[in-house]
Write a protein that holds these residues in place. Structure first.
Motif, PDB file in Angstrom:
ATOM      1  N   TYR A  94       7.356   6.633   1.510  1.00 29.90           N
ATOM      2  CA  TYR A  94       7.566   5.384   0.776  1.00 29.90           C
ATOM      3  C   TYR A  94       9.044   5.033   0.835  1.00 29.90           C
ATOM      4  CZ  TYR A  94       8.294   2.198  -3.140  1.00 29.90           C
ATOM      5  OH  TYR A  94       8.672   1.138  -3.914  1.00 29.90           O
TER       6      TYR A  94
ATOM      7  N   TYR B 107       9.656   1.291  12.725  1.00 28.49           N
ATOM      8  CA  TYR B 107       8.381   0.589  12.564  1.00 28.49           C
ATOM      9  C   TYR B 107       8.489  -0.907  12.830  1.00 28.49           C
ATOM     10  CZ  TYR B 107       8.171   4.901   9.890  1.00 28.49           C
ATOM     11  OH  TYR B 107       8.285   6.212   9.502  1.00 28.49           O
TER      12      TYR B 107
ATOM     13  N   THR C 270       0.292  -5.518   7.239  1.00 30.66           N
ATOM     14  CA  THR C 270      -0.284  -4.188   7.449  1.00 30.66           C
ATOM     15  C   THR C 270      -0.365  -3.854   8.933  1.00 30.66           C
ATOM     16  OG1 THR C 270      -2.550  -5.059   7.466  1.00 30.66           O
ATOM     17  CG2 THR C 270      -1.653  -4.319   5.348  1.00 30.66           C
TER      18      THR C 270
ATOM     19  N   ILE D  17       5.401  -3.756  12.942  1.00 30.99           N
ATOM     20  CA  ILE D  17       5.240  -4.731  11.873  1.00 30.99           C
ATOM     21  C   ILE D  17       5.252  -6.160  12.419  1.00 30.99           C
ATOM     22  CG2 ILE D  17       6.391  -5.698   9.837  1.00 30.99           C
ATOM     23  CD1 ILE D  17       7.231  -2.784   9.187  1.00 30.99           C
TER      24      ILE D  17
ATOM     25  N   ILE E 128       0.567   1.345   8.053  1.00 34.69           N
ATOM     26  CA  ILE E 128       1.727   0.801   7.350  1.00 34.69           C
ATOM     27  C   ILE E 128       1.258  -0.328   6.449  1.00 34.69           C
ATOM     28  CG2 ILE E 128       3.983  -0.313   7.535  1.00 34.69           C
ATOM     29  CD1 ILE E 128       4.206   0.813  10.367  1.00 34.69           C
ATOM     30  N   CYS E 129       1.741  -0.314   5.230  1.00 31.69           N
ATOM     31  CA  CYS E 129       1.613  -1.465   4.343  1.00 31.69           C
ATOM     32  C   CYS E 129       3.017  -1.845   3.890  1.00 31.69           C
ATOM     33  CB  CYS E 129       0.739  -1.146   3.133  1.00 31.69           C
ATOM     34  SG  CYS E 129       0.653  -2.509   1.949  1.00 31.69           S
ATOM     35  N   ARG E 130       3.430  -3.045   4.243  1.00 33.25           N
ATOM     36  CA  ARG E 130       4.720  -3.550   3.757  1.00 33.25           C
ATOM     37  C   ARG E 130       4.440  -4.722   2.831  1.00 33.25           C
ATOM     38  NH1 ARG E 130       9.076  -6.835   7.256  1.00 33.25           N
ATOM     39  NH2 ARG E 130       7.568  -8.458   6.732  1.00 33.25           N
TER      40      ARG E 130
ATOM     41  N   SER F 182      13.491   1.785   8.132  1.00 33.97           N
ATOM     42  CA  SER F 182      12.336   1.010   8.585  1.00 33.97           C
ATOM     43  C   SER F 182      12.397   0.641  10.062  1.00 33.97           C
ATOM     44  CB  SER F 182      12.209  -0.279   7.768  1.00 33.97           C
ATOM     45  OG  SER F 182      13.281  -1.172   8.063  1.00 33.97           O
TER      46      SER F 182
ATOM     47  N   HIS G 196       8.811  -3.188   0.168  1.00 31.00           N
ATOM     48  CA  HIS G 196       8.258  -1.879  -0.161  1.00 31.00           C
ATOM     49  C   HIS G 196       7.355  -1.445   0.996  1.00 31.00           C
ATOM     50  CE1 HIS G 196       9.391  -2.171  -4.495  1.00 31.00           C
ATOM     51  NE2 HIS G 196       9.327  -3.462  -4.213  1.00 31.00           N
ATOM     52  N   TYR G 197       7.633  -0.275   1.551  1.00 31.62           N
ATOM     53  CA  TYR G 197       6.875   0.251   2.687  1.00 31.62           C
ATOM     54  C   TYR G 197       6.123   1.508   2.268  1.00 31.62           C
ATOM     55  CZ  TYR G 197      10.129  -2.420   5.715  1.00 31.62           C
ATOM     56  OH  TYR G 197      10.877  -3.392   6.317  1.00 31.62           O
TER      57      TYR G 197
ATOM     58  N   VAL H 212       4.128   4.234   4.528  1.00 27.70           N
ATOM     59  CA  VAL H 212       3.903   4.594   5.932  1.00 27.70           C
ATOM     60  C   VAL H 212       3.168   5.921   5.983  1.00 27.70           C
ATOM     61  CG1 VAL H 212       4.975   5.030   8.170  1.00 27.70           C
ATOM     62  CG2 VAL H 212       6.039   3.411   6.559  1.00 27.70           C
TER      63      VAL H 212
ATOM     64  N   THR I  78      12.052   1.573   0.362  1.00 31.45           N
ATOM     65  CA  THR I  78      12.322   0.205  -0.079  1.00 31.45           C
ATOM     66  C   THR I  78      13.603  -0.300   0.562  1.00 31.45           C
ATOM     67  OG1 THR I  78      13.590   0.889  -2.027  1.00 31.45           O
ATOM     68  CG2 THR I  78      11.213   0.599  -2.307  1.00 31.45           C
TER      69      THR I  78
END
Length: 232
Positions: free
Chosen positions: A189, A8, A152, A12, A160-162, A5, A178-179, A181, A191
């Motif tokens: 995906y 990113y 997001t 984030i 990105i949604c985390r 991660s 949980h990502y 991307v 974790t």
């Protein structure tokens, strides 16, 4: 450590006001530091978001356990020195007038024994009259467990949604991240499991006493999480 991660991270946390926090840090340093130097060590520096706003006033070095984050920090702030080390086993040449450990990174040391070792390391690396500023994670009384958070990022070439939930296990917060991307050519995906110790103010005070440092706890600090001030 959390290598997948890391690329990113700045996206984030782009909401963080590094410039505003740097102004507050300068004020705290001016209030508490009595040494006459300007050497600053940022422990668990991450990607070095504060550095562009502090480097005119301080001679900065950074420490982190994440090698990829150090590469990003070095690229963003060329000319500074960086060290890949565990904060609970800090061993650097020389001493510093200011030590920072921010954004609740201290929670990752995990145990009271390692907290004491970390504060002892700060003491070894502080000049007489120097100050260490430590932003804590939440205490057990402050933390809201059993909750879900989502962050997001929505850019033309990057989505990105985390999402993470959290729970309390004994004296620590456990968060599973949980990502999802997405880029034009890829969808990933991943974790991560984050565990942060919920140290009480009394534990910081005891660690300071054991390290022969003066300690003060500020309720507000930089972002409402409080701030521990250690003075040599």
């Amino acid at each position: 450590m959390f290598a997948e991660s890391t690329p990113y991270y700045d996206k984030i946390y782009q909401w963080k006001d590094y410039k505003g926090e740097a102004e507050k840090l300068r004020a705290f340093v001016a209030q508490y530091k009595t040494s006459d130097g300007n050497r600053l060590l940022d422990v668990a520096c991450g990607t070095g978001g504060h550095f562009p706003f502090l480097r005119e006033d301080f001679e900065i070095e950074g420490v982190d356990l994440n090698a990829e984050m150090l590469k990003m920090a070095e690229a963003a702030s060329p000319g500074l020195r960086f060290h890949e080390q565990d904060m609970a086993a800090l061993e650097l040449d020389g001493t510093f007038d200011v030590i920072l450990c921010l954004f609740s990174s201290i929670g990752y040391v995990g145990t009271d024994e390692r907290l004491r070792a970390t504060v002892a390391g700060f003491a070894r690396h502080l000049r007489p009259g120097g100050v260490a500023l430590v932003e804590p994670w939440f205490t057990p009384e402050q933390y809201r467990g059993d909750h879900v958070w989502m962050t997001t990022v929505d850019e033309p070439e990057l989505k990105i949604c985390r999402m993470n939930n959290s729970c309390i296990e004994e004296d620590r917060t456990v968060m599973v991240m949980h990502y999802l991307v997405g880029t034009p050519g890829d969808m990933r995906y991943l974790t991560e499991r984050h565990e942060l110790a919920m140290f009480r103010v009394e534990q910081f005070a005891a660690a300071a006493k054991a390290a022969n440092l003066r300690h003060e706890h500020l309720e507000e600090g930089l972002s409402g999480r409080g701030l521990h001030v250690f003075r040599a």
